[in-house]
Scaffold this motif. Structure first.
Motif, PDB file in Angstrom:
ATOM      1  N   GLY A   1       1.480   5.200 -10.002  1.00 58.64           N
ATOM      2  CA  GLY A   1       0.579   5.683  -8.959  1.00 58.64           C
ATOM      3  C   GLY A   1      -0.123   4.567  -8.197  1.00 58.64           C
ATOM      4  O   GLY A   1      -1.085   4.805  -7.476  1.00 58.64           O
TER       5      GLY A   1
ATOM      6  N   LYS B   1       3.181  11.124   3.558  1.00 56.11           N
ATOM      7  CA  LYS B   1       2.242  11.151   2.436  1.00 56.11           C
ATOM      8  C   LYS B   1       2.983  11.194   1.106  1.00 56.11           C
ATOM      9  O   LYS B   1       3.991  11.883   0.957  1.00 56.11           O
ATOM     10  CB  LYS B   1       1.311  12.349   2.560  1.00 56.11           C
ATOM     11  CG  LYS B   1       0.413  12.244   3.782  1.00 56.11           C
ATOM     12  CD  LYS B   1      -0.743  13.194   3.769  1.00 56.11           C
ATOM     13  CE  LYS B   1      -1.624  12.933   4.990  1.00 56.11           C
ATOM     14  NZ  LYS B   1      -0.950  13.273   6.272  1.00 56.11           N
ATOM     15  N   ALA B   2       2.449  10.488   0.120  1.00 52.99           N
ATOM     16  CA  ALA B   2       3.021  10.472  -1.219  1.00 52.99           C
ATOM     17  C   ALA B   2       2.703  11.798  -1.914  1.00 52.99           C
ATOM     18  O   ALA B   2       1.768  12.503  -1.523  1.00 52.99           O
ATOM     19  CB  ALA B   2       2.450   9.299  -2.002  1.00 52.99           C
TER      20      ALA B   2
ATOM     21  N   THR C   1       1.507   2.356  -6.007  1.00 46.17           N
ATOM     22  CA  THR C   1       2.092   2.276  -4.667  1.00 46.17           C
ATOM     23  C   THR C   1       2.372   3.684  -4.192  1.00 46.17           C
ATOM     24  O   THR C   1       3.013   4.459  -4.901  1.00 46.17           O
ATOM     25  CB  THR C   1       3.410   1.466  -4.682  1.00 46.17           C
ATOM     26  OG1 THR C   1       3.122   0.120  -5.046  1.00 46.17           O
ATOM     27  CG2 THR C   1       4.076   1.477  -3.313  1.00 46.17           C
ATOM     28  N   ARG C   2       1.884   4.016  -3.016  1.00 48.86           N
ATOM     29  CA  ARG C   2       2.134   5.346  -2.462  1.00 48.86           C
ATOM     30  C   ARG C   2       3.507   5.338  -1.812  1.00 48.86           C
ATOM     31  O   ARG C   2       3.724   4.659  -0.814  1.00 48.86           O
ATOM     32  CB  ARG C   2       1.046   5.709  -1.456  1.00 48.86           C
ATOM     33  CG  ARG C   2      -0.322   5.890  -2.135  1.00 48.86           C
ATOM     34  CD  ARG C   2      -1.371   6.366  -1.159  1.00 48.86           C
ATOM     35  NE  ARG C   2      -1.620   5.394  -0.128  1.00 48.86           N
ATOM     36  CZ  ARG C   2      -1.829   5.674   1.158  1.00 48.86           C
ATOM     37  NH1 ARG C   2      -1.802   6.930   1.561  1.00 48.86           N
ATOM     38  NH2 ARG C   2      -2.056   4.729   2.032  1.00 48.86           N
TER      39      ARG C   2
ATOM     40  N   HIS D   1       4.352   9.348 -10.284  1.00 47.68           N
ATOM     41  CA  HIS D   1       4.719   9.563  -8.890  1.00 47.68           C
ATOM     42  C   HIS D   1       4.518  11.026  -8.494  1.00 47.68           C
ATOM     43  O   HIS D   1       3.918  11.315  -7.464  1.00 47.68           O
ATOM     44  CB  HIS D   1       6.170   9.133  -8.679  1.00 47.68           C
ATOM     45  CG  HIS D   1       6.622   9.324  -7.271  1.00 47.68           C
ATOM     46  ND1 HIS D   1       5.956   8.785  -6.190  1.00 47.68           N
ATOM     47  CD2 HIS D   1       7.668  10.003  -6.751  1.00 47.68           C
ATOM     48  CE1 HIS D   1       6.574   9.129  -5.074  1.00 47.68           C
ATOM     49  NE2 HIS D   1       7.608   9.862  -5.392  1.00 47.68           N
TER      50      HIS D   1
ATOM     51  N   ASP E   1       0.849  -1.194   0.000  1.00 52.05           N
ATOM     52  CA  ASP E   1       0.000   0.000   0.000  1.00 52.05           C
ATOM     53  C   ASP E   1       0.884   1.243   0.000  1.00 52.05           C
ATOM     54  O   ASP E   1       0.785   2.086  -0.883  1.00 52.05           O
ATOM     55  CB  ASP E   1      -0.908  -0.022   1.229  1.00 52.05           C
ATOM     56  CG  ASP E   1      -1.730   1.259   1.343  1.00 52.05           C
ATOM     57  OD1 ASP E   1      -1.997   1.884   0.292  1.00 52.05           O
ATOM     58  OD2 ASP E   1      -2.094   1.644   2.469  1.00 52.05           O
ATOM     59  N   TRP E   2       1.771   1.329   0.982  1.00 52.04           N
ATOM     60  CA  TRP E   2       2.716   2.450   1.017  1.00 52.04           C
ATOM     61  C   TRP E   2       4.106   1.933   1.360  1.00 52.04           C
ATOM     62  O   TRP E   2       4.264   0.872   1.956  1.00 52.04           O
ATOM     63  CB  TRP E   2       2.257   3.554   1.964  1.00 52.04           C
ATOM     64  CG  TRP E   2       2.045   3.158   3.404  1.00 52.04           C
ATOM     65  CD1 TRP E   2       0.861   2.785   3.984  1.00 52.04           C
ATOM     66  CD2 TRP E   2       3.027   3.112   4.464  1.00 52.04           C
ATOM     67  NE1 TRP E   2       1.039   2.503   5.321  1.00 52.04           N
ATOM     68  CE2 TRP E   2       2.357   2.704   5.650  1.00 52.04           C
ATOM     69  CE3 TRP E   2       4.391   3.371   4.513  1.00 52.04           C
ATOM     70  CZ2 TRP E   2       3.018   2.557   6.872  1.00 52.04           C
ATOM     71  CZ3 TRP E   2       5.054   3.217   5.740  1.00 52.04           C
ATOM     72  CH2 TRP E   2       4.358   2.817   6.898  1.00 52.04           C
TER      73      TRP E   2
ATOM     74  N   ASP F   1      -0.932  12.743  -2.802  1.00 55.77           N
ATOM     75  CA  ASP F   1      -1.757  13.013  -1.619  1.00 55.77           C
ATOM     76  C   ASP F   1      -1.385  14.356  -0.981  1.00 55.77           C
ATOM     77  O   ASP F   1      -2.253  15.087  -0.482  1.00 55.77           O
ATOM     78  CB  ASP F   1      -1.585  11.890  -0.592  1.00 55.77           C
ATOM     79  CG  ASP F   1      -2.042  10.542  -1.138  1.00 55.77           C
ATOM     80  OD1 ASP F   1      -2.978  10.534  -1.971  1.00 55.77           O
ATOM     81  OD2 ASP F   1      -1.462   9.515  -0.756  1.00 55.77           O
TER      82      ASP F   1
END
Lengths: 497, 497
Positions: A98, B436-437, A100-101, B469, A80-81, B440
């Protein structure tokens, strides 16, 4: 050996890990990374997804890992991240699509950030060991990364006990974890050779959910042989440092060296080794690579402190055959110590890292391609550069057969600013940017570092930029990048007045 | 008082300074900056220029200075090169016209850089003192800056002995200068209240070329009163920190605070003072401003460590009237100690600094307008932000009556990257970017921080940026800035697909 913990198969271990949990994986680079439990977790994720159930994890590592960890988990869409640095092609693709965070951290900040609680609870520490004792005393393998912190903070621990690494590795690690503010003291390290912590991790045996026995080599690749360009970059770095030493700007004993990862770094270390103007020196670095081992053998490198022993399989076999020679000449530390800003400044490191691109004013992009796609991550480059005694960036002057200039009007992603970057080196020369105003830096970058094919184009950019503190024009700043994206060659760029 | 050094007029002192020399000026901000010798040097430069002779100096300071120093020397075109931070309108103009070569340094790096020799010889240290004894013992005045290093390294020293400051200031300073690598040890400071050095500077009397007696107040200005926007920013910062404390992410004792300079900083400190959720705290900062003095008086700030006491003339009179109350509650240190990365991380500072603009991904521009013109310089913002326990940036969401959004697709000059910037605060809210990515972060910045006038425009930018990304497009990244430069309003920006 009889252990009071369950000995599990990788599948049994993986079955304990659940959707939405956060895992801290030990290791740093493919050296010392787990190899079988993540593969089994990836299989479990695929099975869960096939059954229509969600299965995604939060993944914190030391840095990059091997293909059985980042690669397998990314292919199974199980992440997930993810933080920090990675270098796996499958994971990179997932991040850049986009899916995988990914968020990046300076590697020295991983352990403090995990301790601060902002990333939430760490459910599992999953680490590789070369030895485990019944009382929970664990010797790590070829790296440390953030393993000591993950083990201490996680609810439970899973261990891969890898017989490929000798138990006699005990003594190669030095594990020290500082307290957090307001109780933090100095890190009591004053020379690369200092040992300040424990050679082993002590784990409450009740926290160990199980041990999986393995016998697998590290998934490290061999480096390409140096070529003419990387050799010239290495020679330029060595000549610059020999000259600084000669004019007295470096102490006669030299200063400890940090060097990044990869082919240019290997060439730089090789060139320092063969330059007669450079005395024997110590390394205080992140990753100990093949070329460092060669210099330790020759006596040119008298000691190497690192976070991982990331060498080719053949080189590791050599080391394991001669463990008692290397024992007093090497130490592996947690990344918040190997990369500590406090220690980088105290020891006065000479730092050498690789740039993707550098702009005319000395700003460096280490992480992103064309401002958009993640390459690997910032790694330790920020930790080292900002606090270095002398900070050096290297890159070949062009890429893609000349269609890309690595010297550009403005970097498309900025990781290290003009305030921290001192010296830039390409195969053409050395730009010493220290104490120079932006306009003077720009002329020097063109003269010393840019490829001849791009010098006229870059000079013309300066000429059309109106006078001022920073000679640049926003409407043209990315025109070379756009020329590459649209026409396939940066040399097609046109400046708009 | 009889001194064994020549007592000079400012003109006699200035006559000793020659073309092409490098001067290290003591002081930090207008507080404790020299006032009469630089004015006389400026007059000498004008006379030399009128006579057709060259007269230009290398000028190193602690940070900004007063109008009689940077302002006068710039107006006389007497500065060849200048480092670090400045804030004088005349000097700024000279830099932005390319007449003065300016290069910037993190303020903690000024003293190590001078010692390293890369800036060449320092011919003169010119410093202000509140007391000078016959044996060369000097008490500085309202700031330290890099004075201790300039005095030790310079060939000769000139002193302005300013009767406006009481000799009883002795004891307000704590002067400590670390050794350089390979002999550097830890900085032995573990709490803002610790004293680790000497209250005075000892100068070999033979090095003192002369003393000029003065009686001039510091050329500090008064701050604007907080307005509704700055008050709301301050309240948002205070509410955020109170919440972090409540959920246990900050220790119950709180952590020492660093705060930048200016009206927003004053409002933030005021809001922290009146927020009941924040316990009494200490400051470990660069500049001690009026609002800090108020909190010391009220007991909300229990101790302030800084590099300068930069308060309004009225506030300084108050302090001098009550010196024994403030003596145990305040200390002034050299900038390599007040801003030391080692100490920022050890003490776990909460840092609050002001941005010129912030981009959707959390990168901060602190220094340049539209990528070209220098505003002031990076100051200590990098020293503090990179190593903070919690790093906060504040700015009003718009400038120029709404024609400029401070939240932009990409900053035009990058000083603090997404890797170091954790929290962004405007009058509209708080964006917590930690963990946070980039995609986000961008949505959060628009929702929490952007001015409502710009939210649709910024969201549209994200929408036209292809997935990846970092959702950005190089051909549009500066379109808002170009719309302002060409049409006078960022709201006129159009995105090109």
């Amino acid at each position: 050996m009889s252990l009071p913990f369950p000995v599990l198969t990788a599948e049994e271990a993986a079955a304990m890990v659940h959707d939405r949990q956060t895992i801290g994986f030990g290791g740093f680079t493919a050296a010392g990374a787990c190899k079988v439990i993540p593969l089994a977790i990836a299989a479990r994720a695929k099975a869960e997804h096939a059954a229509g159930r969600p299965f995604k994890l939060g993944v914190i590592t030391g840095a990059s890992t091997g293909k059985s960890l980042d690669g397998a988990l990314a292919a199974a869409e199980a992440i997930d991240w993810r933080t920090p640095y990675q270098s796996d092609p499958t994971l990179r693709k997932s991040i850049n699509e986009g899916k995988t965070r990914f968020f990046d951290l300076h590697l020295s900040a991983v352990q403090p950030t995990v301790r601060s609680g902002v990333l939430g609870k760490v459910h599992w520490a999953i680490v590789e060991a070369s030895d485990v004792k019944a009382d929970g005393t664990v010797t790590l393998s070829t790296s440390v990364g953030a393993a000591n912190t993950f083990i201490r903070l996680a609810d439970r621990v899973l261990i891969e006990l890898n017989a490929h690494h000798p138990a006699a590795l005990t003594g190669f690690h030095d594990l020290y974890e500082p307290a957090d503010p307001p109780h933090r003291r100095e890190i009591p390290l004053y020379a690369p050779t200092d040992r300040i912590g424990s050679p082993v991790v002590k784990i409450d045996p009740k926290k160990i959910a199980g041990v999986v026995k393995t016998n697998n080599p590290d998934e490290t690749g061999a480096f390409d042989q140096p070529d003419e360009v990387t050799n010239r970059i290495g020679e330029n770095v060595a000549a610059f440092l020999a000259s600084e030493l000669k004019i007295g700007r470096l102490p006669s004993s030299f200063l400890p060296l940090q060097s990044g990862v990869g082919n240019i770094a290997n060439a730089v270390i090789g060139a320092l080794g063969s330059n007669k103007g450079i005395p024997p020196f110590m390394m205080y670095t992140e990753v100990i690579q093949d070329s460092v081992i060669d210099l330790i053998k020759s006596g040119k490198c008298t000691f190497a402190s690192g976070c991982s022993l990331t060498v080719s399989p053949q080189k590791l076999t050599d080391i394991y055959r001669d463990l008692e020679f290397f024992r007093p000449r090497m130490v592996l530390r947690p990344q918040e110590i190997s990369n500590a800003p406090e220690l980088v400044r105290r020891l006065g490191l000479i730092t050498v890292n690789t740039a993707i691109e550098v702009d005319l004013f000395g700003n460096v992009n280490s992480t992103h391609v064309m401002g958009k796609d993640l390459m690997n991550g910032i790694g330790g480059s920020g930790d080292f550069t900002r606090n270095a005694h002398v900070s050096i960036y290297t890159c070949p002057s062009v890429a893609k057969g000349g269609k890309i200039s690595t010297i550009v009007p403005l970097v498309t992603h900025l990781d290290h600013s003009e305030h921290s970057v001192q010296i830039v080196v390409t195969e053409y020369g050395v730009a010493d940017l220290r104490g120079k105003a932006p306009a003077d830096r720009a002329r020097l970058m063109i003269e010393k570092c840019a490829h001849p094919d791009y010098r006229t184009l870059l000079s013309a950019y300066l000429d059309i930029s109106s006078k001022g503190h920073v000679p640049q024009t926003l409407q043209n700043a990315f025109s070379m990048h756009l020329a590459f994206l649209q026409q396939g060659d940066m040399r097609q760029a046109k400046w708009v007045a």
